[in-house]
Design a protein around this motif. Structure first.
Motif, short mmCIF file in Angstrom:
data_model
loop_
_atom_site.label_atom_id
_atom_site.label_comp_id
_atom_site.label_asym_id
_atom_site.label_seq_id
_atom_site.Cartn_x
_atom_site.Cartn_y
_atom_site.Cartn_z
N GLN A 114 0.83 -1.20 0.00
CA GLN A 114 0.00 0.00 0.00
C GLN A 114 0.87 1.26 0.00
O GLN A 114 0.59 2.22 -0.73
CB GLN A 114 -0.94 -0.02 1.21
CG GLN A 114 -2.06 -1.03 1.05
CD GLN A 114 -2.79 -1.33 2.36
OE1 GLN A 114 -2.45 -0.78 3.41
NE2 GLN A 114 -3.79 -2.20 2.30
N HIS A 115 1.93 1.27 0.79
CA HIS A 115 2.83 2.42 0.80
C HIS A 115 3.57 2.54 -0.53
O HIS A 115 3.81 3.66 -1.02
CB HIS A 115 3.83 2.29 1.95
CG HIS A 115 3.21 2.47 3.30
ND1 HIS A 115 3.82 2.07 4.47
CD2 HIS A 115 2.01 3.00 3.67
CE1 HIS A 115 3.03 2.36 5.49
NE2 HIS A 115 1.93 2.90 5.03
N GLN A 119 1.11 4.17 -2.86
CA GLN A 119 0.96 5.59 -2.54
C GLN A 119 2.13 6.40 -3.10
O GLN A 119 1.94 7.45 -3.72
CB GLN A 119 0.86 5.78 -1.02
CG GLN A 119 -0.43 5.25 -0.42
CD GLN A 119 -0.37 5.17 1.10
OE1 GLN A 119 0.64 5.50 1.71
NE2 GLN A 119 -1.45 4.73 1.71
#
Length: 453
Positions: A360-361, A364
């Motif tokens: 997820q990071h 992002q």
């Protein structure tokens, strides 16, 4: 040369060669200094109006450029404000209309019938193309400004600026995972972005969604209900007593705890999560950002997809069983549309929550790196449409200029990360919050050189 013999003022006095040259001069003057063609060859009143408009525009551009050079946040604040954007749209429309009027009047003044036959289509075509390009650019700019104003009004709230705390702005980022099979939204991704208010250095603090016994800040209404931490002694009002359940519990069971949340541009569940994030990290959370993970795929599609470097095989499962593999993301660079990017970030089959946090990071950071101004402008309508459905935040419009300036500084630094995982001696099921705050303090405190004796 007398006025009567001057072909600029008296188009009846020149040969075809002279009139061709005259036509080109007038068309070029209309481009270089709109209004000057009319002053020389037509209505001086219209020409003086055109010149005043031209010099006013040049003056505005120079002033804006100088202010941006020395105080960029002032300009950015003006152009990330709904009123400022509508003013910009109106100015662009006005100058677009003035340009069209002056160009059409210039075409009348050139007297194409008196120019050389071969030059007539070139002169008319050149002037028309320039009129369409420049007026069209002004019109598109006005459209973008108006659309941006509507977008900002739908996403960002009206409110005053707030100062940094201990030199930092801390923003809680929630990835909302709503679905038909669950009551309400449940944050699937929880991150605190801590930004140095001077340098723009960003530290991303990943909070595992399964953190147990979450403490709350002392003045939180939840601290009175859970003095020993959320879920201590197996007490909570939902089926799972962990961090990401706090939103669901407050939103569905006790929204009266935060009666002012809606008026402040927030939600009771978000305020409960903010109190939890402050209790975990020891930081003051000034703002939040909630991203609907399902709608997130539309935003990625609007940006034209995203490039991700897949480091290990990641399976994608079905919606129903979370066990049957539909397909695999293979290692290597992958260009993903919104559907595949969302599954890459959410995949659970055969992976851990910590692996998901890393993906997820990664997603992002990839979106931030690839969402260039040129890319956003090229697809602005679809980006704005998707963004207004995806993002909810309490960041006020008055802070946008400052944060845009800070974001530019952030790009000169690598993003630091603090993952509260077993790899960093954090057991989410039995966490030591003193250790967690120590990890965060160490990450946020700049290293100082040891003085030489």
């Amino acid at each position: 040369m007398s006025i009567a013999a001057n072909p600029i003022r008296n188009p009846e006095s020149g040969s075809a060669r002279v009139m061709t040259k005259r036509a080109w001069w007038l068309v070029l003057l209309n481009v270089v200094l709109p209004g000057s063609a009319q002053v020389l060859a037509g209505s001086r009143r219209l020409g003086r109006f055109g010149l005043r408009c031209t010099f006013t525009l040049i003056g505005l551009v120079v002033i804006v450029g100088l202010v941006y050079l020395f105080r960029p946040e002032v300009v950015l604040t003006a152009f990330t404000n709904s009123i400022g954007l509508w003013v910009a749209a109106a100015v662009l429309v006005f100058y677009g209309i003035v340009w069209v009027v002056l160009t059409l009047d210039t075409l009348r003044l050139v007297r194409l019938v008196k120019a050389g036959p071969g030059a007539r289509p070139l002169i008319a075509g050149f002037a028309t193309v320039l009129m369409v390009v420049l007026a069209g650019t002004a019109g598109y700019g006005a459209y973008v400004a108006a659309t941006a104003s509507d977008f900002l009004s739908s996403v960002f709230v009206a409110g005053p600026t707030v100062p940094p705390v201990d030199g930092r702005y801390n923003i809680m980022l929630l990835g909302g995972d709503a679905g038909a099979d669950r009551a309400g939204l449940r944050p699937d991704s929880i991150t605190v972005a801590s930004i140095d208010a001077t340098t723009g250095q960003v530290t991303m603090i990943g909070l595992p969604r399964n953190l147990a016994y979450v403490p709350f800040v002392a003045d939180s209404p939840l601290a009175a209900v859970y003095p020993n931490g959320y879920g201590a002694h197996d007490t909570c009002r939902v089926d799972a007593c962990m961090l990401n359940s706090i939103y669901t519990e407050v939103e569905l069971k006790s929204p009266e705890m935060y009666p002012k949340a809606i008026d402040a541009g927030s939600e009771p569940g978000i305020e409960g999560m903010r109190d939890a994030a402050e209790g975990i990290t020891g930081l003051t959370i000034q703002y939040y950002g909630l991203i609907d993970m399902q709608g997130f795929s539309e935003l990625i599609d609007a940006l034209g997809g995203v490039d991700i470097n897949v480091t290990e095989r990641v399976p994608v499962h079905t919606d129903d069983t979370f066990t049957t593999v539909l397909f695999w993301f293979e290692p290597g660079m992958q260009h993903m549309d919104g559907y595949h990017a969302l599954w890459y970030a959410r995949s659970r089959h055969g992976t851990s929550d910590y692996s998901r946090m890393e993906r997820q990071h990664q997603l992002q950071e990839a979106i931030l790196a690839q969402a260039s101004p040129a890319n956003v402008l090229a697809k602005f309508e679809s980006v704005a449409s998707a963004g207004s459905q995806v993002v909810k935040t309490d960041i006020p419009q008055s802070m946008l200029g400052y944060f845009v300036t800070l974001a530019a500084k952030s790009k000169t630094h690598p993003i630091n990360t603090v993952e509260l995982t077993p790899a960093n001696n954090v057991d989410p099921e039995d966490p030591d919050y003193d250790v967690i705050r120590s990890l965060i303090d160490t990450a946020l405190t700049p290293a100082t050189a040891t003085p030489t004796p």
